[in-house]
Design an enzyme around this catalytic site. Structure first.
Site, PDB file in Angstrom:
ATOM      1  N   CYS A   1      26.851  58.637  21.060  1.00  0.00           N
ATOM      2  CA  CYS A   1      26.428  57.391  21.696  1.00  0.00           C
ATOM      3  C   CYS A   1      24.896  57.271  21.668  1.00  0.00           C
ATOM      4  CB  CYS A   1      26.896  57.358  23.152  1.00  0.00           C
ATOM      5  SG  CYS A   1      28.679  57.598  23.359  1.00  0.00           S
TER       6      CYS A   1
ATOM      7  N   ASN B   1      35.244  50.658  11.658  1.00  0.00           N
ATOM      8  CA  ASN B   1      35.596  50.088  12.952  1.00  0.00           C
ATOM      9  C   ASN B   1      34.361  49.944  13.825  1.00  0.00           C
ATOM     10  OD1 ASN B   1      35.672  51.824  15.657  1.00  0.00           O
ATOM     11  ND2 ASN B   1      35.891  53.238  13.913  1.00  0.00           N
TER      12      ASN B   1
ATOM     13  N   THR C   1      41.985  58.210  10.936  1.00  0.00           N
ATOM     14  CA  THR C   1      42.342  57.014  10.176  1.00  0.00           C
ATOM     15  C   THR C   1      43.744  57.084   9.581  1.00  0.00           C
ATOM     16  OG1 THR C   1      40.010  56.668   9.641  1.00  0.00           O
ATOM     17  CG2 THR C   1      41.613  55.536   8.265  1.00  0.00           C
TER      18      THR C   1
ATOM     19  N   LYS D   1      41.041  58.220  24.377  1.00  0.00           N
ATOM     20  CA  LYS D   1      39.902  57.362  24.057  1.00  0.00           C
ATOM     21  C   LYS D   1      38.778  57.721  25.027  1.00  0.00           C
ATOM     22  CE  LYS D   1      39.187  52.591  22.607  1.00  0.00           C
ATOM     23  NZ  LYS D   1      39.205  52.942  21.186  1.00  0.00           N
TER      24      LYS D   1
ATOM     25  N   GLY E   1      37.484  64.209   9.789  1.00  0.00           N
ATOM     26  CA  GLY E   1      36.931  63.355   8.743  1.00  0.00           C
ATOM     27  C   GLY E   1      37.794  63.374   7.502  1.00  0.00           C
ATOM     28  N   GLY E   2      38.620  62.359   7.322  1.00  0.00           N
ATOM     29  CA  GLY E   2      39.431  62.247   6.121  1.00  0.00           C
ATOM     30  C   GLY E   2      40.623  63.178   6.068  1.00  0.00           C
TER      31      GLY E   2
ATOM     32  N   ASN F   1      31.577  63.049  23.732  1.00  0.00           N
ATOM     33  CA  ASN F   1      31.205  62.205  22.596  1.00  0.00           C
ATOM     34  C   ASN F   1      29.709  61.924  22.681  1.00  0.00           C
ATOM     35  OD1 ASN F   1      30.823  60.286  20.651  1.00  0.00           O
ATOM     36  ND2 ASN F   1      32.257  58.785  21.492  1.00  0.00           N
TER      37      ASN F   1
END
Length: 353
Positions: A179, A120, A315, A96, A292-293, A176
């Protein structure tokens, strides 16, 4: 049920035999789960076993070689999952996001499922570098896969100090940059090629470890953003983060999430990210990691066919924690069945049919 005297609902009381039977049932269920988990571990191949036919699933990101091209997405894999799945079959684990100081998450509700997928708005709680190193990193490091530490910031100047504080811990860093930039009216850092260059160049000065830049979806040019990361010294880009979305309650027509806006992820965003991966892979020479997916072998192969070198599973892991491992095993099985030695050879063979 109620009593005539009080009108209160009566609470049924279990006798000792019922309690004993219930405990025995729970014990049997736990034993069954343990047996299923052991069988799942045993079913997987040891990719380092020299007796397995030569299939090279490895991916190189800078100085880091991943055994397989499949890893979890940041925020979708905690070290506790190491007891549930054979992590050694994954290319890496991804933590994370760690910020420069401790921070809480967004107000509840933080997550909801809609027909289009999952939205989320967790808000990425963080204990800061010191808290992460003291509590979480030892658990990640104990797993049999390289640890990629995700790093975040709300200013371009905030990333390098976090990486410096993490020091020699971790095998690589994923920046990341989705942000909001508090120095530029809250626009995503990753939507601005100049800001991406600033972040990556500063981080490159404090570490020789591989740098992965995770880009957002809503950008004017994914190619320009990917090139900015590469030119500043990144070893790979990850395309892409979740898509900003606002789910409403069907009855009240009010936002479901406490933060109002969240990130949409799941199968529905795959065609969008496929296009972005296709564009990014043609713009840079460094590896592109697709996110993604991804929930199946076919999803992974779709991304590999448009230029991705690796994939992240997000996910799908919420409902199927073993999804990433199943994809690795499926890729190996497809290569063995086709009699080829790599995913690239498999795609070439399928294209020729």
């Amino acid at each position: 049920m109620t009593t005539a005297q009080t009108g209160r609902r009566m609470v049924p009381v279990l006798d000792d035999t019922a309690v004993t039977d219930a405990r025995a049932g729970h014990a049997d269920a736990r034993a069954g789960h343990a047996d299923a988990r052991a069988a799942f571990f045993a079913a997987g191949p040891d990719l380092r076993d020299p007796t397995i036919p030569a299939v090279d699933l490895s991916v190189r990101i800078g100085s880091l070689t991943l055994r397989t091209p499949v890893m979890p997405a940041s925020g979708c894999f905690g070290p506790e999952l190491g007891a549930l799945i054979p992590v050694a079959e994954l290319g890496a684990t991804v933590t994370k996001t760690v910020f420069g100081s401790a921070r809480g998450g967004n107000p509840v509700h933080r997550l909801t499922e809609i027909p289009a997928g999952m939205v989320n708005s967790v808000g990425i709680p963080s204990r800061g570098p010191a808290g992460y190193l003291a509590t979480l990193h030892p658990r990640y490091a104990a797993l049999d896969a390289p640890t990629i530490i995700s790093v975040g910031g709300h200013r371009t100047s905030e990333y390098a100090p976090v990486v410096a504080a993490l020091g020699e811990h971790g095998a690589a860093f994923e920046l990341n940059v989705s942000c909001p930039n508090l120095d530029r009216d809250g626009t995503d850092i990753g939507s601005d090629p100049a800001a991406i260059r600033e972040v990556v160049a500063a981080v490159r000065l404090v570490t020789e470890k591989p740098i992965i830049v995770k880009l957002p979806v809503l950008v004017a040019s994914i190619a320009a953003c990917a090139r900015a990361a590469e030119e500043a010294g990144a070893d790979a880009v990850c395309v892409a983060n979740s898509i900003p979305a606002m789910p409403l309650d069907v009855l009240t027509r009010r936002p479901i999430l406490g933060n109002v806006i969240g990130g949409l992820s799941g199968p529905s965003i795959k065609p969008i990210v496929l296009r972005l991966v296709w564009l990014a892979s043609r713009a840079v020479q460094i590896p592109v990691i697709a996110c993604g997916g991804v929930g199946s072998v076919e999803d992974a192969l779709d991304y590999f066919s448009v230029g991705a070198s690796a994939v992240q599973v997000g996910t799908a892991s919420f409902g199927r924690p073993f999804a990433a491992v199943e994809i690795v095993r499926g890729l190996l099985e497809r290569c063995l069945d086709a009699g080829v030695g790599s995913i690239r050879e498999l795609l070439e063979l399928e294209a020729a049919l």
